[in-house]
Write an enzyme that holds these catalytic residues in place. Structure first.
Site, PDB file in Angstrom:
ATOM      1  N   GLU A   8      -2.471   5.648  -8.282  1.00 14.53           N
ATOM      2  CA  GLU A   8      -4.202   6.588  -8.885  1.00 14.53           C
ATOM      3  C   GLU A   8      -3.667   7.781  -7.666  1.00 14.53           C
ATOM      4  O   GLU A   8      -4.309   8.368  -7.587  1.00 14.53           O
ATOM      5  CB  GLU A   8      -4.846   6.736  -6.855  1.00 14.53           C
ATOM      6  N   CYS A  51       0.545  -1.276  -3.873  1.00 17.19           N
ATOM      7  CA  CYS A  51       1.516  -0.924  -2.806  1.00 17.19           C
ATOM      8  C   CYS A  51       1.201  -2.407  -2.066  1.00 17.19           C
ATOM      9  O   CYS A  51       2.012  -3.704  -2.388  1.00 17.19           O
ATOM     10  CB  CYS A  51       1.654  -0.063  -1.997  1.00 17.19           C
ATOM     11  N   HIS A  91       1.828   4.101  -6.264  1.00 18.04           N
ATOM     12  CA  HIS A  91       0.448   3.745  -5.500  1.00 18.04           C
ATOM     13  C   HIS A  91       0.330   5.108  -7.091  1.00 18.04           C
ATOM     14  O   HIS A  91      -0.423   6.615  -7.260  1.00 18.04           O
ATOM     15  CB  HIS A  91       0.421   5.173  -4.613  1.00 18.04           C
TER      16      HIS A  91
HETATM   17  N1  GLN Z   1       2.311  -1.561   5.038  1.00 20.71           N
HETATM   18  C1  GLN Z   1       3.714  -1.152   3.608  1.00 20.71           C
HETATM   19  C2  GLN Z   1       4.918  -1.185   3.105  1.00 20.71           C
HETATM   20  O1  GLN Z   1       4.765  -0.158   4.702  1.00 20.71           O
HETATM   21  C3  GLN Z   1       2.402  -1.553   2.422  1.00 20.71           C
HETATM   22  C4  GLN Z   1       2.352   0.139   2.117  1.00 20.71           C
HETATM   23  C5  GLN Z   1       1.303   0.593   1.156  1.00 20.71           C
HETATM   24  O2  GLN Z   1       0.470   0.289   0.521  1.00 20.71           O
HETATM   25  N2  GLN Z   1       0.946   2.059   1.183  1.00 20.71           N
HETATM   26  O3  GLN Z   1       5.575  -1.097   2.614  1.00 20.71           O
END
Ligand code: GLN
Length: 571
Positions: free
Chosen positions: A548, A386, A546
């Protein structure tokens, strides 16, 4: 009809009630039953999305976009099923529903009261979440004696009265301390927990005793007498090397058979845990080892556990390690320390791999970007999750595409090159709602590019996901999760973010050699980048999702598997 198992905790929190719940569920599933697990969180937050991560650890995301307590993660990891957000109940949801209903006049002038209206709503939600399952296991958060637990215990008791005791059992997971100045295991706190539970009219059918070591016969006898239950219902669950061993230990105590007998059920098959046992053995005694640097944002004060904020990432590395018979040792590197370029090589040179996990905000970001540059230039395996993918794109834009000052608008509104930006449609959502629930949340379908590393890693998962994508297609309320994405070569991963790779820069970035190997097409036609890789590098991948949240022992997440494999090879 569904049978119900309520799990409550005694003495202190944090003794592994969630993992015990997940393990029992897994064992009953291994006996051939359709099992689901439900978590009750007594706090007033509507969901876990707005909880302070430093107090509460990571937020778990469900396919249907729920932001949930990480216990649901344990259930999914152990059961290998996708649970919906309705499987997590919070006091906030319950009270809000009751009050909203009162305002709409749905109680027809009745006096709306704590008892019975709150437990009734709880009961309704438990029944709803259990529909279609033979056994539902419900974990009550917190510890017996907490004020906020009372309506949930009351609801369990009501359900028992409605359905009959043969359909409901209670498990108390308790803790037996061994104070160091005595060196003796004490049962008194457990006795008090039993008494407190009995004040709600609940008598445990099983007591699972968590402790440093096995509970001996003398102490088992004490507990048995105090709780007035059969001695074989007092189960010893000592500390072990890995949480994945708990189902094996509980199976050795014949807990699933005993629970089924208490519920007047016969096992449909005898549980075969041999494959699981083999994987547990590999987690405990791996043949090789690699060291991975997890470059994140850590709070340096207080005594909360740092690693808890990334628990799913840690577990995913374990799952991949078990598949490759390799121990993955994780070192926590505070990104702030890498902001000074002089530290980067010094601090990262001993690692076989580097991960930048999800994150928010500007703190430590330049340090993370320095770590990514190091991984790219020194051909160290890299996995960006992400934020970790977004920052890899920024690093590449700045240092390879010559886009000086490239950044995410999350941290720099007026950057000359907003390579990561909030798309117009997301801005709209943000304007309309309060802070909770403004992200791109839950499962989204990504079409993969044939012939890429990502497509190769996902080849088995793609087959698994095909029926799930077909199910989304049939559900009008969930169809937006596919949008206009082609589905013939596609996978599903979960999301939790606001920002995206800016479509205006994709051509420029790809021209310099970064490959976007998977994308999602929204209903409005916007193309979102979901996966990234760097051809020519031993392993440099990132995803906007994600992965994970979809990893388990025996079914490692593809990107983690590829990453750990590359780490092993680089060693
Ligand atoms: N801060 C970033 C966003 O909002 C990534 C978020 C994250 O890593 N879950 O897009």
């Amino acid at each position: 009809m569904t049978k119900y198992i309520f799990v409550a905790g005694g003495v202190i929190s944090g003794v592994g009630k969630g993992v015990t719940t997940a393990s029992i569920a897994k064992l009953l599933q291994a006996c051939g039953f359709k099992v689901t697990a439900i978590k009750i969180d007594p706090y007033l937050n509507y969901d876990a999305g707005t909880l302070r991560p430093t107090e509460h650890g990571e937020v778990w995301v469900t396919d249907d976009g729920g932001e949930i307590d990480q216990d649901l993660g344990n259930y999914e990891r152990f059961l290998g099923i996708d649970l919906p957000k309705k499987n997590c109940l919070t006091s906030g949801q319950i009270y809000k529903t009751v009050i909203d209903r009162e305002r709409k006049g749905e109680y027809l002038g009745e006096t709306v009261q704590f008892i019975p209206h709150i437990p009734e709503e709880i009961k309704k939600r438990i029944i709803e979440a259990s529909k279609g399952y033979e056994i539902a296991i419900i974990e009550i958060g917190g510890t017996i004696g907490d004020f906020e637990n009372i309506p949930f215990l009351f609801a369990a008791k009501r359900l028992e009265r409605d359905l009959g005791k043969e359909n409901i059992i209670y498990v108390l997971v308790t803790y037996l301390p061994i104070p160091s100045h005595m060196g003796e295991m004490k049962t008194k706190p457990t006795q008090q927990a039993i008494r407190m539970l009995s004040e709600s009219g609940i008598f445990p059918d099983f007591i699972v005793c968590r402790s440093k070591m096995h509970v001996d016969a003398v102490r088992k006898k004490k507990i048995e007498t105090y709780a007035n239950i059969k001695s074989e219902h007092v189960i010893s669950e000592p500390d072990i090397d890995t949480i994945y061993r708990i189902p094996l230990d509980l199976a050795a105590e014949k807990l699933p058979e005993k629970i089924l007998a208490e519920l007047e059920l016969e096992p449909k098959k005898s549980p075969d845990l041999s494959q699981w046992a083999e994987l547990v053995d590999r987690v405990a005694n791996p043949k090789k080892a690699v060291r991975v640097a997890m470059v994140g944002k850590y709070v340096a004060t207080g005594d909360f556990s740092l690693s808890d904020s990334y628990i799913s990432v840690n577990e995913s590395l374990k799952h991949a390690g078990a598949a490759l018979n390799c121990k993955v040792q994780i070192d926590w590197i505070d990104a702030k320390k890498l902001e000074d370029k002089a530290n980067v090589a010094k601090m990262l040179k001993d690692f076989e791999g580097i991960i930048v996990p999800g994150g928010f905000g500007a703190s430590g970001v330049e340090g993370k970007i320095n770590a990514i540059q190091y991984a790219r230039e020194h051909k160290v395996p890299y996995l960006g999750l992400c934020y970790g993918m977004q920052l890899a794109v920024i690093e590449f834009a700045r240092n390879i595409c010559g886009l000086a000052g490239a950044n995410t608008t999350e941290n720099e509104k007026d950057t000359p090159h907003p390579v990561i930006d909030m798309l117009e449609s997301q801005r709209e959502i943000l304007k309309q709602s309060d802070f909770g629930g403004t992200m791109r949340l839950g499962a989204y379908v990504a079409a993969l590019r044939k012939g890429t590393l990502i497509a190769d890693l996902y080849k088995d998962r793609m087959k698994e996901d095909a029926p799930k994508i077909a199910a989304l297609e049939k559900d009008p309320a969930q169809k937006f999760r596919i949008g206009k994405t082609p589905t013939d070569f596609a996978v599903i991963e979960r999301h939790r973010h606001r920002y995206e790779v800016n479509p205006q820069y994709i051509e420029q970035i790809e021209a310099k050699g970064m490959l976007f190997s998977g994308h999602h097409v929204k209903l409005d036609g916007t193309k979102l980048m979901e996966f990234m890789e760097l051809p020519g590098h031993p392993y440099f991948t990132g995803t906007q999702a994600h992965p994970e949240f979809k990893s388990g022992l025996g079914r490692p997440a593809p990107l983690f598997y590829g990453f750990v494999k590359a780490c092993c090879e680089s060693k």
